[in-house]
Design an enzyme around this catalytic site. Structure first.
Site, short mmCIF file in Angstrom:
data_model
loop_
_atom_site.label_atom_id
_atom_site.label_comp_id
_atom_site.label_asym_id
_atom_site.label_seq_id
_atom_site.Cartn_x
_atom_site.Cartn_y
_atom_site.Cartn_z
CE LYS A 23 3.76 3.01 3.47
NZ LYS A 23 3.03 2.85 1.96
CE1 TYR A 59 -4.55 -8.19 36.02
CE2 TYR A 59 -3.48 -7.44 33.98
CZ TYR A 59 -3.69 -6.95 35.35
OH TYR A 59 -3.61 -5.88 35.66
C1 LIG Z 1 4.06 1.95 1.44
C2 LIG Z 1 4.18 2.32 -0.31
C3 LIG Z 1 5.19 2.26 -0.96
C4 LIG Z 1 6.06 0.96 -0.47
O1 LIG Z 1 5.72 -0.33 -0.30
P1 LIG Z 1 6.69 -1.41 0.01
O2 LIG Z 1 6.20 -2.72 -0.15
O3 LIG Z 1 6.94 -1.28 1.60
O4 LIG Z 1 8.07 -1.23 -0.48
C5 LIG Z 1 5.14 2.26 -2.13
N1 LIG Z 1 4.21 3.05 -2.85
C6 LIG Z 1 3.29 3.70 -1.98
C7 LIG Z 1 2.28 4.59 -2.70
C8 LIG Z 1 3.00 3.28 -0.68
O5 LIG Z 1 1.96 3.55 -0.03
#
Ligand SMILES: *Cc1c(COP(=O)(O)O)cnc(C)c1O
Length: 388
Positions: free
Chosen positions: A37, A280
């Protein structure tokens, strides 16, 4: 190879493969879901997924339907689970593209009914179009999910909808990275198991059972069931200092190698006299006669203005150089007085290794006041990701 991008993110296929192999070996019989993701935590969605696919992960996890569709377009044929909220208007896309999704609302059941899918029959063909649902169980994170009677009601009503398959049941831990104390995670695991037993008692046994994120996958085999959702650690970053400490204490050593390097180049070099104000707002004056380099990156790229103006550090020819003055939208200035050999178009490392030194995601996170997850996910997704 000629460099055509003044700023780019390099993704090491070797490091990613190394981390995946490490997880596959500690997971034993359980499968691995590569959580890609948020543009694969800034690493590039399609680029990362293709490498993970070759390295034999079983599943992909995305946040939304568009990311799932992008993976299908990139040729990913393996199962994909949409972890975040799916609009009811996108359930049709899920069915048509075999994107599994999470369910925790009765509204989803209603929307699925209105799709008027064909019943699957007793022995559905592998190619039959179906809505593949993973129940999200609320066990104490107090985020997505339902539990108890609500969960059973949801599962029962889903089963009555033609074309719906309950493919999985999952939960997510609230306090596994931020602590060296596993008691809350144990409580959540117990609640997950109880809810799962309740489902099984009414004849619903979802084939995919999953609770583990990276920290759980590193530390607690009892959370694996048959699938672990690994995000941050697949990219070679530790979920937290605490996770690293417990891993060491429990001798659960997995070797993680950072996958990402964020690079830009020197755009101009100039010599200035002591007390010359820079950038800036004239927020900083050089404290001596100095040599400065202009970098063609700024907050638009994801280089944090509030946290890195005046204090950020980058690597030039293996030396740490400090940001001088404010970070602008597309530019910033660094002090290269200590690197007299520096030249225009020299490589500059913002995050990652150069020579013997490394700017880590944790270094940047400490300066910005956040976690490594946010540092990498906020690198502008339109910058090119180059697999090296
Ligand atoms: C993002 C996510 C993960 C992964 O978590 P990490 O700590 O990056 O391994 C696992 N399960 C769900 C539901 C998530 O949203």
């Amino acid at each position: 190879m000629q460099n055509l991008h003044k700023t780019r993110v390099e993704v090491s296929a070797r490091a990613l493969g190394h981390n995946i192999k490490g997880f596959k070996s500690i997971l034993g019989g359980a499968k691995m879901m590569a959580v890609v993701k948020s543009n694969a935590y800034g690493h590039g969605l399609a680029e990362t997924a293709k490498i993970a696919d070759k390295n034999g992960v079983a599943w992909f996890g995305v946040d939304n339907v568009d990311e799932g569709l992008a993976l299908r377009k990139a040729g990913i044929k393996k199962p994909i689970l949409v972890l975040g909220y799916t609009l009811n208007s996108r359930l049709r896309n899920c069915v048509d593209n075999s994107l599994s999704f999470m369910a925790y609302n009765q509204e989803t059941v209603k929307a699925l009914r209105s799709l008027k899918l064909k019943p699957l029959g007793v022995h559905p063909s592998k190619t039959a179009k179906a809505a593949y649902v993973h129940l999200k169980i609320e066990t104490g994170t107090t985020r997505q999910g339902v539990a108890g009677k609500q969960l059973l009601d949801l599962a029962k009503s889903l089963l009555k909808v033609p074309g719906v398959v309950i493919e999985g049941a999952s939960t997510h831990y609230a306090n596994i990275e931020d602590t060296t104390d596993s008691s809350y995670a144990e409580l959540q695991l117990k609640r997950y198991q109880e809810n799962l037993d309740n489902l099984i008692r009414i004849g619903i046994d979802p084939p995919w059972k999953h609770t583990a994120c990276s920290a759980a996958a590193i530390l607690y085999p009892e959370t694996y069931f048959n699938l672990a959702r690994v995000g941050i650690a697949m990219y070679g970053l530790w979920p937290s200092k605490e996770t690293q400490a417990v891993a060491k204490r429990e001798k659960r050593l997995i070797d993680l190698e950072p996958v990402l390097t964020w690079k830009t180049v020197i755009a101009q070099i100039k010599s200035v006299k002591k007390n010359t104000p820079v950038s800036y707002g004239l927020t900083e004056k050089v404290s001596r006669d100095a040599k400065l380099a202009v970098l063609p990156i700024g907050y638009w790229d994801g280089y944090d203005r509030r946290g890195l103006s005046q204090v950020g550090q980058v690597l030039v020819r293996g030396h740490r150089c400090k940001v001088v003055g404010r970070i602008c939208m597309n530019m910033c200035v660094i002090d290269v007085t200590e690197v007299p050999q520096a030249r225009v178009e020299d490589e500059v490392v913002l995050l990652g290794k150069q020579g013997k030194d490394r700017i880590s995601a944790e270094d940047l996170a400490a300066k910005i006041g956040t976690i490594n997850y946010e540092v990498v996910t906020r690198i502008n997704p339109t910058l090119p990701r180059i697999v090296v």
